[in-house]
Design a protein around this motif. Sequence first.
Motif, PDB file in Angstrom:
ATOM      1  N   UNK A 127       0.812  -1.454  -0.038  1.00 21.06           N
ATOM      2  CA  UNK A 127       0.008   0.265   0.021  1.00 21.06           C
ATOM      3  C   UNK A 127       0.812   1.192   0.020  1.00 21.06           C
ATOM      4  N   UNK A 128       0.425   2.086  -0.956  1.00 19.47           N
ATOM      5  CA  UNK A 128       1.507   3.220  -0.955  1.00 19.47           C
ATOM      6  C   UNK A 128       0.720   4.462  -0.405  1.00 19.47           C
ATOM      7  N   UNK A 129      -0.402   4.501  -0.585  1.00 17.28           N
ATOM      8  CA  UNK A 129      -1.240   5.674   0.000  1.00 17.28           C
ATOM      9  C   UNK A 129      -2.719   5.485  -0.028  1.00 17.28           C
ATOM     10  N   UNK A 130      -3.355   6.138   0.816  1.00 17.35           N
ATOM     11  CA  UNK A 130      -4.878   6.084   0.599  1.00 17.35           C
ATOM     12  C   UNK A 130      -5.579   7.340   0.497  1.00 17.35           C
ATOM     13  N   UNK A 131      -6.564   7.636   0.031  1.00 19.30           N
ATOM     14  CA  UNK A 131      -7.066   8.879  -0.110  1.00 19.30           C
ATOM     15  C   UNK A 131      -8.796   8.703   0.471  1.00 19.30           C
ATOM     16  N   UNK A 132      -9.070   9.545   1.284  1.00 16.99           N
ATOM     17  CA  UNK A 132     -10.377   9.532   1.458  1.00 16.99           C
ATOM     18  C   UNK A 132     -11.582  10.455   0.841  1.00 16.99           C
ATOM     19  N   UNK A 133     -12.672   9.865   0.293  1.00 22.33           N
ATOM     20  CA  UNK A 133     -13.501  10.655  -0.238  1.00 22.33           C
ATOM     21  C   UNK A 133     -14.514  11.257   0.486  1.00 22.33           C
ATOM     22  N   UNK A 134     -15.271  12.042  -0.019  1.00 21.07           N
ATOM     23  CA  UNK A 134     -16.508  12.778   0.635  1.00 21.07           C
ATOM     24  C   UNK A 134     -17.453  11.967   0.954  1.00 21.07           C
ATOM     25  N   UNK A 135     -17.833  11.339  -0.046  1.00 20.18           N
ATOM     26  CA  UNK A 135     -19.004  10.313  -0.273  1.00 20.18           C
ATOM     27  C   UNK A 135     -18.498   8.914  -0.642  1.00 20.18           C
ATOM     28  N   UNK A 136     -19.257   8.137  -0.081  1.00 24.05           N
ATOM     29  CA  UNK A 136     -18.711   6.560  -0.476  1.00 24.05           C
ATOM     30  C   UNK A 136     -19.425   6.161  -1.565  1.00 24.05           C
ATOM     31  N   UNK A 137     -18.444   5.069  -2.349  1.00 27.15           N
ATOM     32  CA  UNK A 137     -18.939   4.444  -3.546  1.00 27.15           C
ATOM     33  C   UNK A 137     -18.249   4.937  -4.583  1.00 27.15           C
ATOM     34  N   UNK A 138     -17.518   4.120  -5.228  1.00 25.63           N
ATOM     35  CA  UNK A 138     -16.699   4.281  -6.656  1.00 25.63           C
ATOM     36  C   UNK A 138     -17.386   3.052  -7.654  1.00 25.63           C
ATOM     37  N   UNK A 139     -17.519   3.613  -8.876  1.00 27.21           N
ATOM     38  CA  UNK A 139     -18.057   2.594  -9.746  1.00 27.21           C
ATOM     39  C   UNK A 139     -16.915   2.106 -11.019  1.00 27.21           C
ATOM     40  N   UNK A 140     -16.107   3.159 -10.983  1.00 22.49           N
ATOM     41  CA  UNK A 140     -15.201   2.945 -12.074  1.00 22.49           C
ATOM     42  C   UNK A 140     -13.969   4.054 -11.897  1.00 22.49           C
ATOM     43  N   UNK A 141     -12.667   3.379 -12.172  1.00 21.99           N
ATOM     44  CA  UNK A 141     -11.565   4.255 -11.966  1.00 21.99           C
ATOM     45  C   UNK A 141     -10.905   4.123 -13.409  1.00 21.99           C
TER      46      UNK A 141
END
Lengths: 328, 634
Positions: free
Chosen positions: A241-255
């Motif tokens: 693991x290099x890094x984590x980034x916290x988002x404002x809202x949960x849920x990602x469908x695609x990157x």
Amino acid sequence: MALPPPDPQFVLRGTSAAVHTLHFSCGGPESDIPLLFSGSENGLIHVWNLKTHRVDTALDGHGRKSVYCVETMGGKDRLLSQGRDQRICLWDLAEGRTSVTDSVFTEHVGFCRFSLLKVAQGRWLMAMAARSLEEVQILELPSKTSVCTLKPDVGAKLGMPMCLKLWQLNCGSQPVLLAGYEDGSVVLWNVSMGKVLSQLVCHQEPVMSLDFDSEKAKGISGSSEKVLSIWSLNEQQNLQVYKTHELVNAGISDITIRPDKKILATAGWDHRIRIFGWKKLKPLAVLDYHTATVHCVSFSDHSNPRDRLLAAGSKDQRISVWSIYTQT
Amino acid sequence: VCFIPGGLDCSVSFVSHVLGKVCVHGRQKEILGVLVPRLTDLTKSDCIWQRICWRLVECVPDRWMEAVVLGFVQRAPGADVLSRLLGNLVVKNKKAQFVVTQKMLLLQYHHTTAVLQNLLGYLSLDSLRRTLLLRVLQELLETWSSSSAVKHSPAEQQLYISKAILICLSHLKDPEIESCRHELLTSVMEGVKCHLDSSLPQLRHLGMVVAESISLKINTEGPVLKFEYEEDDETRELKSLLVQTPPFCVTASLPDDDRSEQAGAARPLVPESNEKPYTAAPVMPNEESDAELDSDDDLIPYDISEDKELTNKTPGYIRDCIEVLTGSRSEDVDKWEATVKALESLVRKNPAATREVSVELAKILLHLEEKTCIEGFVELCQRAQVAVLTTDPIPVAKYLTSQFYSLNYSLRQRMDILDVLVLAAQELSCPKFHGKTKHSGTPKPCIQLLPGSDSSKDWRRIVDERIKSKTRRFDMGQSCVELASCPNEFNSVAGHFFFPLIQHFDRPLTTFDLLGEDHLVLGRLVHTLAILMYLAVNTVAVTAMGKALLEFVWALRFHTDSYVRQGLLSCVSSLLLSVPTERILADMTEELLETQSWLGDVMEKDPDGDCRRLALQNLLLMENLKKKLEAVPS
């Protein structure tokens, strides 16, 4: 004062169903019309003409079952599509034809998108989730011969494979597969030997999507929680693991990472598309256009950098196309 | 007619006789039109002319006094002029006193506000006459506070009396108010009660305005009575009567104020423009330093301050809504609010799921109390109830109509039940446009039953339209858009809405007595039945409904509340319009003939103007029916 985020360059309407997958085909010669393929929940694949912004053709080959993955196979004349009818179809679109020339019956009842990799001229490898719940099958196309089946150990309890990415470091090297599973871990498989090279638990929830930059040996995965996980591959082929980034809202469908590896885009359940710089994961923009979950994002493969586009398909049945950070 | 000035003793009695005779024969306008302006001018500064004028009117014989005084009061341009012309006539002459203090105020009510101002102003201008003013005020208040007067006198008369009271109040000085404070207070108490009890919104407003004004006058310091009502032209006019504007206003100070205001306004503008250059400067250095940190990352971020947490607490399923609303987890008020707002659309999108829990939902909504302050809570609740009722009409209608007659509901809840039934009936009986229901565009139904509405006016318009539509036209005119036809959903459920409501009206419960105190709810019920009858046109049950309604109307036709009577007349209108002519004449002939004679009575003798109008319309409708029958070859 930072500028407000830009508006979409244009919006494609007319699918009459939620859009699940997008794929650009704009890399051809200047005379060729740039195209965008989209797969929808009503089973149709629309071929959009990016000059007229209208549908050129609609392909109906999955029995009205949702199409959740489309990808071109070496040019815009051949298209692979995967649908909920448990089939992956190969289309011949040359010279105005719209016929399915071949299909693979995957018997997969989930939503795991296939991954395509060109290994040699006229030869591709395709990774797809198979009938058995935890397995991933690698097929060689167009011969449809099975290269191997990647089965996790009995006690591993990885769950279903959720997303796949086949890659190879350079043309001659071994193809490897990165697979994200239901339990939140990302596993690196050696395809030819069918063995696990490394496994890393990135998320508490299922991995919804992942993408990998083979040059920097860094990858990113998103899940149904609020965290984006960036991991790297060291020389021993170990994932860390290099890094984590916290988002404002949960849920990602695609990157998806842009082909020039400068920026990446995420499609969120909170209706927003987020752009980050790939180098340090600096948040660059939040594109708030859609009114329902964004299912997919895709960057175009234009040869001229200034023409590059980003497309996002959403449950609100629209495809927004953006021109963003094209100057670099 | 010319007079000899200068001390000669003339007999003006002959002139008075002439004046009196002319006035009594109805020529007040002509003669006073000439006389009054002339006298006004002459009496302006000349005392002798004033005295002559007084003598003139005093000598008018009693039998003609009324006509003359009336003429003068109506024609005088102001109270001071009237005072100059009439002098203390009202004190000296009994007949004049009667006309001014009794007849014009209590027995007649067609005079304009200006005339009232003249009259009462006249009474207030002389100390001898002020006692009369006080007496007049007392009598007016007595009438205003008498419950029988409020119930039986026409609205126009009550308005007139209210205006007179307010003008009197405006003329009274503080010591006088002090002396009659006690009487004022008692009459306010009684009067307010009678007025608020009335079913007509206009009378309620009148009561409220007058009570507020009296309270203002008698409590100059301390809390003042304040009612909540919608301001309209009438109330504004009434309130303006309370203040007597002196003829000359002081306007000299205004130009100065204007100038100082402008100067003040000019000053703040100057410092503002100075501030702007400062804010622009710091921006540039920040961006550059940011860009330098990422030496090879020349990507400038956009503004992402708008990226906030998405709080979507709206439940997605009906059963979740029920859980939230029944308050098992009462701490989450955001969720409760989101549920209330989303409930109607959820119910409409999931008809099958709603049908499973329809009665439970209806129960919850009927008893739902406002937990937090949501805008439009009442309307949201009502729309959700209408949605539930239209999705599953029969069981929910059964439940609601049974609850209407049950114990322990407030009047407001019972009236809400009636409103919901009407709105749902309207939706069910209207054709839908391409799957979208009509009410999604129009927030309020076209037949308003919300409080404060004057349903009689709506009815007149609707009945007029219906009559118009039944008259033959030979010119095709512009064609209206053809509505897509679809089955009438109200057909199968009309009876379920109608009959349970009409069944138990004469059975009193301990907390609810339709035929007794709760005549407001009775009035609403009657209007509801009229609307349901109207909407039931072309349904199978319409004839049975018509018969039942006619019996109901017959039983209540002598009710004392005019709102109820208006409702009954609307019922008859709907009946005549909805039930097919053949059925009316076949099944209801005797009842109709009896109704016709009753309508004739109402038209002539009912004190309420709206009732008379509705009765007339019903008689016209009946005439039309008869003509139609005669036109059809049998």
